[in-house]
Design a protein around this motif. Structure first.
Motif, PDB file in Angstrom:
ATOM      1  N   CYS A 160       0.758  -1.219  -0.130  1.00 56.14           N
ATOM      2  CA  CYS A 160      -0.054  -0.086  -0.048  1.00 56.14           C
ATOM      3  C   CYS A 160       1.010   1.106   0.009  1.00 56.14           C
ATOM      4  CB  CYS A 160      -0.866  -0.009   1.266  1.00 56.14           C
ATOM      5  SG  CYS A 160      -2.000  -1.643   1.449  1.00 56.14           S
ATOM      6  N   GLU A 163       4.298   0.736   2.080  1.00 55.63           N
ATOM      7  CA  GLU A 163       4.259   0.104   3.081  1.00 55.63           C
ATOM      8  C   GLU A 163       3.738  -1.347   2.595  1.00 55.63           C
ATOM      9  OE1 GLU A 163       2.287   0.027   7.561  1.00 55.63           O
ATOM     10  OE2 GLU A 163       1.858   1.582   6.062  1.00 55.63           O
ATOM     11  N   ARG A 244      -4.517   0.489   2.979  1.00 59.18           N
ATOM     12  CA  ARG A 244      -4.035   0.275   4.449  1.00 59.18           C
ATOM     13  C   ARG A 244      -5.210  -0.191   5.235  1.00 59.18           C
ATOM     14  NH1 ARG A 244       0.045   4.311   3.389  1.00 59.18           N
ATOM     15  NH2 ARG A 244      -1.228   5.809   3.839  1.00 59.18           N
ATOM     16  N   ASP A 248      -5.394  -3.698   6.868  1.00 61.33           N
ATOM     17  CA  ASP A 248      -5.213  -3.816   8.580  1.00 61.33           C
ATOM     18  C   ASP A 248      -5.525  -5.055   9.375  1.00 61.33           C
ATOM     19  OD1 ASP A 248      -4.992  -3.040  11.414  1.00 61.33           O
ATOM     20  OD2 ASP A 248      -5.585  -0.969  10.997  1.00 61.33           O
TER      21      ASP A 248
END
Length: 280
Positions: A160, A163, A244, A248
């Motif tokens: 993402c 990341e 993200r 998560d």
């Protein structure tokens, strides 16, 4: 709705001479290709009487008015549009003008509708990608597809932005989160805005609480414009902040909802996905 407007000038023509030639010329470019672009045979380009009306209204202003105004006044919704105005044009000018100015649209499968109007010695052409917003009866299937796509993404991991995320546990659908998502989608569609904050100042967490969800953590993705679960999920996957949220591992449940606004201008369909983890 996106509009690309091109105005050209050419030699005099006989009024109405393009009624048959224009569709034939456009279809020949579509199937044969142009400017190095391969042709497409399916779906077939068809004349749309609603786009004829848009073209007529646009022509009535001599092309000086914005094309989106013509769409709105005609009550026609489209996802994307392109247009061409030929002033003082002869039949022999039509095919070259289409090739120069609308080659990309004509050889792209999604652009399936064309309409035109004549006024005086001018020709006004409108090309469009039709709008097909989802209907409420599709909500169950769309939720199931969004869940499948979200869990497929979580299962394989994703990057993402900068990341990297490893695989995450699957999500489950939750009716209370779906209700919280529907509240925001409905309001965004009704008032045509895109935000996480409701008009009453509510946040995703507040809306989840109002829906009766006892949460430990809450997040939300919103979007405007997509017309399918696949399209909205691709958009979120390609956007680092939304991606993200999807990846998560703290989130264990989700609810997704959409709402449409029939107004001919604007995004058409608004989306909200609420992701959360319960306290227990």
């Amino acid at each position: 709705m996106m509009a690309a407007v091109t105005v050209l000038a050419a030699a005099p023509r006989a009024d109405g001479a393009t009624d048959v030639d224009l569709l034939q010329a456009a279809r020949e470019l579509r199937t044969g290709g142009c400017d190095g672009r391969p042709g497409v045979r399916s779906p077939v380009l068809t004349r749309d009487r609603a786009l004829d009306e848009v073209a007529r209204r646009w022509a009535a202003q001599g092309g000086s008015a914005r094309l989106d105004v013509a769409f709105e006044s005609a009550g026609v919704r489209t996802r994307q549009s392109a247009s061409l105005a030929l002033l003082r044009a002869s039949p022999r000018d039509v095919a070259p003008a289409l090739r120069r100015r609308l080659c990309t649209e004509l050889t792209t499968a999604g652009w399936t509708r064309i309409g035109w109007a004549t006024r005086g010695d001018g020709l006004w052409v409108v090309l469009a990608v039709p709008s097909s917003p989802p209907t409420p009866r599709e909500a169950g299937a769309i939720s199931a597809e969004a869940l499948r796509l979200a869990n497929a993404l979580r299962a394989r991991g994703a990057r993402c932005g900068g990341e990297a995320f490893g695989p995450a546990p699957p999500l489950v659908l939750d009716a209370k989160l779906a209700h919280a998502a529907q509240v925001q989608a409905d309001e965004m569609a009704r008032f045509r805005f895109l935000a996480h904050e409701g008009r009453d100042g509510s946040t995703p967490a507040i809306r989840a609480t109002r829906a009766g969800y006892d949460w430990r953590i809450v997040g939300e993705n919103v979007a405007a414009g997509p017309e399918s679960a696949g399209e909205v999920m691709r958009g979120w996957e390609e956007s680092p902040p939304h991606c993200r949220n999807l990846m998560d591992p703290q989130f264990t449940a989700m609810g997704i909802a959409f709402a449409s606004n029939p107004a001919p201008t604007g995004h058409g369909t608004w989306w909200s996905m609420v992701l959360a983890r319960p306290k227990r």
